[in-house]
Design an enzyme around this catalytic site. Structure first.
Site, PDB file in Angstrom:
ATOM      1  N   LEU A  29       0.855  -1.189   0.000  1.00  8.72           N
ATOM      2  CA  LEU A  29       0.000   0.000   0.000  1.00  8.72           C
ATOM      3  C   LEU A  29       0.890   1.238   0.000  1.00  8.72           C
ATOM      4  O   LEU A  29       1.832   1.316   0.777  1.00  8.72           O
ATOM      5  CB  LEU A  29      -0.909   0.034   1.234  1.00  8.72           C
ATOM      6  CG  LEU A  29      -1.969  -1.068   1.382  1.00  8.72           C
ATOM      7  CD1 LEU A  29      -2.609  -0.992   2.762  1.00  8.72           C
ATOM      8  CD2 LEU A  29      -3.039  -0.933   0.299  1.00  8.72           C
ATOM      9  N   HIS A  30       0.572   2.187  -0.870  1.00  3.89           N
ATOM     10  CA  HIS A  30       1.359   3.427  -0.861  1.00  3.89           C
ATOM     11  C   HIS A  30       0.580   4.651  -1.335  1.00  3.89           C
ATOM     12  O   HIS A  30       1.052   5.767  -1.178  1.00  3.89           O
ATOM     13  CB  HIS A  30       2.597   3.268  -1.746  1.00  3.89           C
ATOM     14  CG  HIS A  30       2.291   3.252  -3.221  1.00  3.89           C
ATOM     15  ND1 HIS A  30       1.822   2.134  -3.870  1.00  3.89           N
ATOM     16  CD2 HIS A  30       2.375   4.218  -4.171  1.00  3.89           C
ATOM     17  CE1 HIS A  30       1.644   2.404  -5.151  1.00  3.89           C
ATOM     18  NE2 HIS A  30       1.961   3.666  -5.355  1.00  3.89           N
ATOM     19  N   ARG A  31      -0.603   4.461  -1.892  1.00  2.00           N
ATOM     20  CA  ARG A  31      -1.323   5.612  -2.436  1.00  2.00           C
ATOM     21  C   ARG A  31      -1.817   6.524  -1.315  1.00  2.00           C
ATOM     22  O   ARG A  31      -2.299   6.048  -0.282  1.00  2.00           O
ATOM     23  CB  ARG A  31      -2.489   5.158  -3.313  1.00  2.00           C
ATOM     24  CG  ARG A  31      -2.008   4.399  -4.530  1.00  2.00           C
ATOM     25  CD  ARG A  31      -3.023   4.301  -5.628  1.00  2.00           C
ATOM     26  NE  ARG A  31      -2.452   3.555  -6.751  1.00  2.00           N
ATOM     27  CZ  ARG A  31      -1.659   4.076  -7.677  1.00  2.00           C
ATOM     28  NH1 ARG A  31      -1.373   5.370  -7.626  1.00  2.00           N
ATOM     29  NH2 ARG A  31      -1.162   3.339  -8.639  1.00  2.00           N
ATOM     30  N   ARG A  76       7.310   6.244   2.175  1.00  2.00           N
ATOM     31  CA  ARG A  76       6.292   7.251   2.480  1.00  2.00           C
ATOM     32  C   ARG A  76       5.216   6.707   3.428  1.00  2.00           C
ATOM     33  O   ARG A  76       4.453   7.457   4.021  1.00  2.00           O
ATOM     34  CB  ARG A  76       5.659   7.771   1.182  1.00  2.00           C
ATOM     35  CG  ARG A  76       4.626   6.867   0.560  1.00  2.00           C
ATOM     36  CD  ARG A  76       4.058   7.439  -0.712  1.00  2.00           C
ATOM     37  NE  ARG A  76       3.661   8.811  -0.588  1.00  2.00           N
ATOM     38  CZ  ARG A  76       2.523   9.226  -0.066  1.00  2.00           C
ATOM     39  NH1 ARG A  76       1.669   8.340   0.410  1.00  2.00           N
ATOM     40  NH2 ARG A  76       2.242  10.503   0.016  1.00  2.00           N
ATOM     41  N   ASP A 133      -2.496  -1.637  -3.805  1.00  2.00           N
ATOM     42  CA  ASP A 133      -3.105  -0.509  -4.510  1.00  2.00           C
ATOM     43  C   ASP A 133      -2.212  -0.066  -5.670  1.00  2.00           C
ATOM     44  O   ASP A 133      -2.354   1.025  -6.201  1.00  2.00           O
ATOM     45  CB  ASP A 133      -3.413   0.662  -3.561  1.00  2.00           C
ATOM     46  CG  ASP A 133      -2.177   1.207  -2.849  1.00  2.00           C
ATOM     47  OD1 ASP A 133      -1.046   0.821  -3.204  1.00  2.00           O
ATOM     48  OD2 ASP A 133      -2.343   2.025  -1.916  1.00  2.00           O
TER      49      ASP A 133
END
Length: 368
Positions: free
Chosen positions: A208-210, A243, A282
């Site tokens: 997940l990174h969005r 992030r 994602d």
């Protein structure tokens, strides 16, 4: 013919590797073609940059613009300033950009202002979601591109619908799949495999990174709770993007079967992907790899720029919808997941088609 090839972030490295190899092959046949590789430095940690160059046997860049981190605007500006100097000192016949990261858009703009023909590999894909930075990058890049190389007929049609000439659009396939197929016999078991007592098809792989999923701690925690609750006792391996790390640190202590690991190199990551019970993600690119490897894939987004992964592959869009997530896990547990079908031209030869077409374009322009 000299081509400047631009790469800046993790997804770019997998896309440029087979393109460079296709150029090198022509060079061994004494064809007059060369390239200059520019790394913008958008991803600059060893885990997100150096490792991929080593594993994918990509030559050392001719120039690293070394822009590093910053806001979207800061990165874009820094890349543009540095790349403008690069083109002034080393003017090629073409500039080739790949994908949809900040480096792609920034270098595309500089290229066109310098009146150099621009090539976009993986052109034409659209999610329809303009809240995604990548969607803006794609649209801006394609609006000024001269020659488009697409992964699907749908992407080609998107470009035609936007008013681009059919003669400038080439449906060649997917360079990400070129890299995947060429490296499957080289994938490596991660060092933590035995630490977590992992077994083939006995764990979930989560990425997940969005911003819409990870930037707000409360909603991120709720999504993780939903995933963990449906996973039951099955381990979840979560390689964490930088992030995401800061937000994650405050909320992971409550999840006992969620194993947070460092970002993985390409060969380790594909090993994890190939052997997972399912992919929870994602990411767009990962859905392509999962489809080719016939691994079930749940995507926590409302839309995808890669619809073929849903119609012909193993990908299902679940967004953050509890009902869709629940139904998808039930299908997994009942062995009812859709099986991958053949996706046109995702055969490992896209990069060869790209270079063959570029040679024809070059000599056609020269003849005129």
């Amino acid at each position: 013919m000299e081509i400047t090839i631009v790469a800046g972030a993790r997804p770019n490295f997998m896309k440029i590797s087979p393109i460079i190899k296709a150029i090198e092959k022509l060079k061994t046949e004494q064809k007059p073609i060369s390239y200059r590789l520019i790394h913008t430095g958008q991803h600059y940690s060893a885990a997100l940059s150096d490792t991929f160059f080593d594993e994918l046997q990509i030559p050392k860049p001719n120039k690293n613009l070394d822009v590093k981190s910053g806001t979207q605007a800061e990165q874009t500006a820094s890349i543009m300033i540095a790349f403008e100097k690069e083109l002034a000192e080393n003017r090629p016949d073409f500039v080739l950009v790949v994908g949809d990261v900040t480096s792609t858009m920034a270098c595309a703009i500089v290229t066109k202002k310098a009146n150099i023909p621009l090539i976009h590999v993986e052109a034409g894909i659209r999610s329809g979601d303009r809240t995604m930075p990548e969607e803006i990058n794609r649209m801006v890049t394609d609006s000024i591109t001269d020659y488009f190389f697409t992964t699907s007929e749908k992407a080609s049609q998107n470009l035609i619908d936007e008013g681009h000439s059919k003669e400038k659009i080439f449906f060649v396939g997917n360079v990400m799949i070129d890299t995947l197929l060429k490296n499957l016999n080289r994938i490596e078991k991660p060092t933590f495999w035995s630490d977590f007592n992992l077994k083939p098809k006995g764990y979930f792989l989560l990425t997940l990174h969005r911003p819409s999923n990870v930037d707000k701690g409360s909603s991120f925690a709720e999504l993780l709770r939903t995933i963990v609750s449906h996973a039951g006792d099955t381990p979840i391996i979560f390689p964490v993007h930088p992030r995401t790390q800061q937000v994650l640190e405050a909320i992971t202590s409550e999840f006992k079967n969620l194993h947070v690991v460092e970002p993985q190199g390409y060969l380790n990551f594909i090993y994890l992907l190939k052997n997972a019970k399912a992919i929870l993600t994602d990411s767009g690119g990962i859905t392509e790899e999962a489809s080719i490897l016939n691994v079930p894939c749940l995507t926590f987004r409302n839309s995808t720029e890669r619809p073929e992964t849903c119609t012909l592959g193993t990908n299902v869009l679940v967004a953050n919808n509890i009902e869709k997530i629940t139904a998808s896990f039930q299908r997994l547990n009942n062995d009812e997941w859709q099986q991958a079908q053949e996706i046109p031209l995702w055969d490992g030869k896209a990069s060869e088609r790209i270079i063959e077409n570029l040679v024809e374009i070059y000599y056609s322009k020269k003849g005129n």
